[in-house]
Design an enzyme around this catalytic site. Structure first.
Site, mmCIF file in Angstrom:
data_model
loop_
_atom_site.group_PDB
_atom_site.id
_atom_site.type_symbol
_atom_site.label_atom_id
_atom_site.label_comp_id
_atom_site.label_asym_id
_atom_site.label_seq_id
_atom_site.Cartn_x
_atom_site.Cartn_y
_atom_site.Cartn_z
ATOM 1 N N HIS A 100 0.806 -1.236 0.000
ATOM 2 C CA HIS A 100 0.000 0.000 0.000
ATOM 3 C C HIS A 100 0.833 1.276 0.000
ATOM 4 O O HIS A 100 0.284 2.352 -0.165
ATOM 5 C CB HIS A 100 -0.938 0.012 1.212
ATOM 6 C CG HIS A 100 -0.245 0.269 2.505
ATOM 7 N ND1 HIS A 100 0.603 -0.647 3.083
ATOM 8 C CD2 HIS A 100 -0.260 1.353 3.326
ATOM 9 C CE1 HIS A 100 1.074 -0.145 4.206
ATOM 10 N NE2 HIS A 100 0.570 1.060 4.380
ATOM 11 N N GLY A 148 -0.127 0.590 -4.988
ATOM 12 C CA GLY A 148 -0.901 0.319 -3.780
ATOM 13 C C GLY A 148 -1.488 1.590 -3.189
ATOM 14 O O GLY A 148 -2.650 1.608 -2.751
ATOM 15 N N SER A 206 2.827 -7.190 -15.255
ATOM 16 C CA SER A 206 3.530 -6.106 -15.948
ATOM 17 C C SER A 206 3.551 -6.435 -17.434
ATOM 18 O O SER A 206 3.568 -7.612 -17.818
ATOM 19 C CB SER A 206 4.966 -6.032 -15.434
ATOM 20 O OG SER A 206 5.787 -5.370 -16.361
ATOM 21 N N SER A 207 3.605 -5.388 -18.267
ATOM 22 C CA SER A 207 3.628 -5.636 -19.710
ATOM 23 C C SER A 207 4.941 -6.280 -20.160
ATOM 24 O O SER A 207 5.031 -6.788 -21.280
ATOM 25 C CB SER A 207 3.389 -4.334 -20.480
ATOM 26 O OG SER A 207 4.357 -3.377 -20.143
ATOM 27 N N CYS A 208 5.972 -6.297 -19.283
ATOM 28 C CA CYS A 208 7.242 -6.905 -19.684
ATOM 29 C C CYS A 208 7.186 -8.425 -19.691
ATOM 30 O O CYS A 208 8.151 -9.085 -20.067
ATOM 31 C CB CYS A 208 8.397 -6.412 -18.821
ATOM 32 S SG CYS A 208 8.329 -7.033 -17.148
ATOM 33 N N LYS A 260 7.005 -12.391 -12.638
ATOM 34 C CA LYS A 260 5.626 -11.962 -12.898
ATOM 35 C C LYS A 260 4.839 -13.048 -13.619
ATOM 36 O O LYS A 260 3.647 -13.250 -13.357
ATOM 37 C CB LYS A 260 5.629 -10.661 -13.702
ATOM 38 C CG LYS A 260 6.007 -9.448 -12.875
ATOM 39 C CD LYS A 260 4.880 -9.098 -11.940
ATOM 40 C CE LYS A 260 5.248 -8.103 -10.876
ATOM 41 N NZ LYS A 260 4.234 -7.944 -9.835
ATOM 42 N N PRO A 284 -0.606 -4.290 -16.284
ATOM 43 C CA PRO A 284 -0.570 -2.866 -16.626
ATOM 44 C C PRO A 284 0.600 -2.528 -17.553
ATOM 45 O O PRO A 284 1.644 -3.180 -17.511
ATOM 46 C CB PRO A 284 -0.370 -2.193 -15.270
ATOM 47 C CG PRO A 284 0.395 -3.190 -14.474
ATOM 48 C CD PRO A 284 -0.047 -4.551 -14.958
ATOM 49 N N THR A 285 0.406 -1.501 -18.329
ATOM 50 C CA THR A 285 1.494 -0.943 -19.117
ATOM 51 C C THR A 285 2.397 -0.099 -18.206
ATOM 52 O O THR A 285 2.244 -0.119 -16.990
ATOM 53 C CB THR A 285 0.889 -0.108 -20.264
ATOM 54 O OG1 THR A 285 1.905 0.170 -21.198
ATOM 55 C CG2 THR A 285 0.253 1.178 -19.747
ATOM 56 N N LEU A 334 3.638 2.630 -15.857
ATOM 57 C CA LEU A 334 2.809 3.463 -14.981
ATOM 58 C C LEU A 334 3.588 4.674 -14.485
ATOM 59 O O LEU A 334 4.820 4.655 -14.448
ATOM 60 C CB LEU A 334 2.359 2.646 -13.769
ATOM 61 C CG LEU A 334 1.582 1.378 -14.092
ATOM 62 C CD1 LEU A 334 1.449 0.501 -12.856
ATOM 63 C CD2 LEU A 334 0.214 1.734 -14.659
ATOM 64 N N HIS A 388 11.894 4.428 -13.196
ATOM 65 C CA HIS A 388 11.479 4.313 -14.597
ATOM 66 C C HIS A 388 11.683 5.667 -15.290
ATOM 67 O O HIS A 388 12.013 6.667 -14.660
ATOM 68 C CB HIS A 388 10.015 3.886 -14.678
ATOM 69 C CG HIS A 388 9.817 2.451 -14.314
ATOM 70 N ND1 HIS A 388 9.372 2.051 -13.078
ATOM 71 C CD2 HIS A 388 10.025 1.312 -15.019
ATOM 72 C CE1 HIS A 388 9.308 0.724 -13.038
ATOM 73 N NE2 HIS A 388 9.703 0.250 -14.196
ATOM 74 N N ARG A 435 6.994 3.660 -25.766
ATOM 75 C CA ARG A 435 6.354 3.141 -24.561
ATOM 76 C C ARG A 435 4.974 3.772 -24.418
ATOM 77 O O ARG A 435 4.745 4.910 -24.851
ATOM 78 C CB ARG A 435 7.169 3.487 -23.295
ATOM 79 C CG ARG A 435 8.553 2.853 -23.215
ATOM 80 C CD ARG A 435 8.504 1.370 -22.931
ATOM 81 N NE ARG A 435 9.838 0.813 -22.748
ATOM 82 C CZ ARG A 435 10.629 0.399 -23.736
ATOM 83 N NH1 ARG A 435 10.217 0.488 -25.003
ATOM 84 N NH2 ARG A 435 11.825 -0.110 -23.487
HETATM 85 P P1 GDP Z 1 11.352 -0.283 -19.532
HETATM 86 O O1 GDP Z 1 10.037 0.149 -20.085
HETATM 87 O O2 GDP Z 1 11.299 -1.568 -18.789
HETATM 88 O O3 GDP Z 1 12.429 -0.266 -20.594
HETATM 89 O O4 GDP Z 1 11.760 0.757 -18.378
HETATM 90 P P2 GDP Z 1 12.238 2.289 -18.225
HETATM 91 O O5 GDP Z 1 11.069 3.128 -17.900
HETATM 92 O O6 GDP Z 1 13.361 2.273 -17.241
HETATM 93 O O7 GDP Z 1 12.869 2.738 -19.620
HETATM 94 C C1 GDP Z 1 12.089 3.025 -20.744
HETATM 95 C C2 GDP Z 1 12.935 3.632 -21.826
HETATM 96 O O8 GDP Z 1 13.319 4.965 -21.443
HETATM 97 C C3 GDP Z 1 14.251 2.891 -22.146
HETATM 98 O O9 GDP Z 1 14.443 2.930 -23.546
HETATM 99 C C4 GDP Z 1 15.287 3.760 -21.443
HETATM 100 O O10 GDP Z 1 16.587 3.659 -22.010
HETATM 101 C C5 GDP Z 1 14.706 5.150 -21.669
HETATM 102 N N1 GDP Z 1 15.227 6.205 -20.780
HETATM 103 C C6 GDP Z 1 15.689 7.415 -21.187
HETATM 104 N N2 GDP Z 1 16.147 8.127 -20.165
HETATM 105 C C7 GDP Z 1 15.951 7.380 -19.057
HETATM 106 C C8 GDP Z 1 16.209 7.596 -17.672
HETATM 107 O O11 GDP Z 1 16.748 8.630 -17.268
HETATM 108 N N3 GDP Z 1 15.845 6.599 -16.813
HETATM 109 C C9 GDP Z 1 15.259 5.440 -17.249
HETATM 110 N N4 GDP Z 1 14.892 4.524 -16.345
HETATM 111 N N5 GDP Z 1 15.004 5.200 -18.550
HETATM 112 C C10 GDP Z 1 15.355 6.147 -19.451
#
Ligand code: GDP
Length: 318
Positions: free
Chosen positions: A16, A21, A112-114, A145, A168-169, A171, A184, A214
């Site tokens: 939570h 959460g 997760s979408s991964c 997952k 989820p995609t 978030l 992220h 994304r």
């Molecule tokens: P993913 O969706 O599992 O790949 O997770 P992320 O949200 O960490 O990354 C998404 C995309 O954003 C990838 O192509 C990363 O290389 C890019 N990206 C660009 N700048 C950043 C940053 O500063 N942090 C992260 N985490 N990702 C970044």
């Protein structure tokens, strides 16, 4: 059919304090729920089977949102695979087994979408699960997952449990992790542009080529979808929860820049990984059940930045 949810039913939100959460707690409280059950990590370590079994036996929730886990962005995922596998496998196994043991009426598990293959056809439909190799930068998390989805299905088959799995995609929203090493992309970009603005810098570095695409869903929309699924959905296997549109990371950086630090320039650090080239969910099944998201990306970025300014930025020495 799903059991009807009464405002006095005990509802356990596992995780939570996290991004998801905390949004589910907000959503349930707004909906008039009066009997939420929660536990901090200090109170119950969800990786500890005896602790989880004892907690569930004491509280006997009727509904469980299983949204706890060790999560992180592309760098955390690829450098801490042991933690991502161990923590998540243990949490899922302990909570699902205990939920069965104490006779929980319904459990919603969040994936997760991964979980889908790296090169799945886009937009990704639910039957794409386990049809091809995973993206290496988040394989450990994805394997854990997928095990959670299979556990929900197995408990459904063997014990008749009403356990469902939502996927989820990507978030974002309040209570996200803004640490640059483990976050992220969306919270990372908010932080990078805000740091640059405060420091009087006009250049910000984005990881990778900027070309990966994304899909981003505000966590309040996700919470609304989870409550909807708890009440209206009963099938095995994953059901996708997406926004319905994706953007290139370069476009996302432009959107964040326009909110946080207009006029700043964007550099790309191609020594950093891109990860999977595209991740857009096909959420047709959820839409056909009657649910749709309501928070556009630009609006969600602006409100998340407001939250960041109020809750994160001022509390840290810079
Ligand atoms: P993913 O969706 O599992 O790949 O997770 P992320 O949200 O960490 O990354 C998404 C995309 O954003 C990838 O192509 C990363 O290389 C890019 N990206 C660009 N700048 C950043 C940053 O500063 N942090 C992260 N985490 N990702 C970044």
């Amino acid at each position: 059919m799903s059991p009807a949810v009464d405002p006095d039913d005990a509802v356990f939100v596992a995780g939570h304090r996290g991004l998801v959460g905390s949004a589910i707690v907000r959503r349930l409280e707004q909906g008039g729920h009066r009997n939420l059950v929660t536990a901090t990590r200090d109170q119950v370590d969800l990786r500890n089977q005896a602790a989880v079994a004892g907690f569930m036996d004491e509280h006997r929730p009727r509904f469980v949102y299983l949204v706890a886990g060790t999560v992180g962005g592309i760098m955390a995922n690829s450098t801490r695979p042991a933690e991502f596998l161990y923590d998540n496998l243990m949490i899922h196994a302990n909570v699902i087994e205990a939920a069965h043991h104490v006779g929980v009426g319904k459990l919603l598990y969040l994936g997760s979408s991964c979980i889908y293959p790296r090169l799945a056809d886009q937009p990704i439909v639910e039957p794409a699960l386990l049809t091809g190799p995973l993206e290496p930068t988040n394989e450990a998390y994805a394997i854990a997952k997928i095990a959670g989805i299979k556990m929900c299905d197995a408990y459904r088959v063997q014990y008749g449990c009403d356990f469902v799995s939502a996927m989820p995609t990507n978030l974002y929203g309040p209570n996200d992790n803004f640490d640059l090493q483990s976050s992220h992309v969306l919270p990372a970009l908010i932080r990078k542009f805000d740091d640059a603005r405060r420091a009087g810098e006009d250049r910000v570095t984005v990881w990778g080529t900027g070309r990966p695409r994304r899909e981003f869903l505000h966590v309040d929309d996700l919470a609304d979808a989870c409550v909807f699924l708890m009440e209206h959905y009963d099938d095995p296997g994953p059901i996708n929860v997406g926004y319905g549109e994706d953007v290139a990371i370069a476009e996302l950086a432009g959107l964040v820049r326009d909110v946080v630090h207009p006029g700043a320039s964007i550099d790309f650090d191609t020594s950093k990984p891109d990860g999977t080239p595209r991740k857009l969910l096909d959420s047709t099944r959820l839409q056909q059940l009657g649910w749709r998201p309501s928070i556009p990306l630009a609006e969600g970025i602006a409100s998340t930045y407001d939250w960041y300014l109020e809750h994160v930025a001022p509390q840290e020495a810079r």
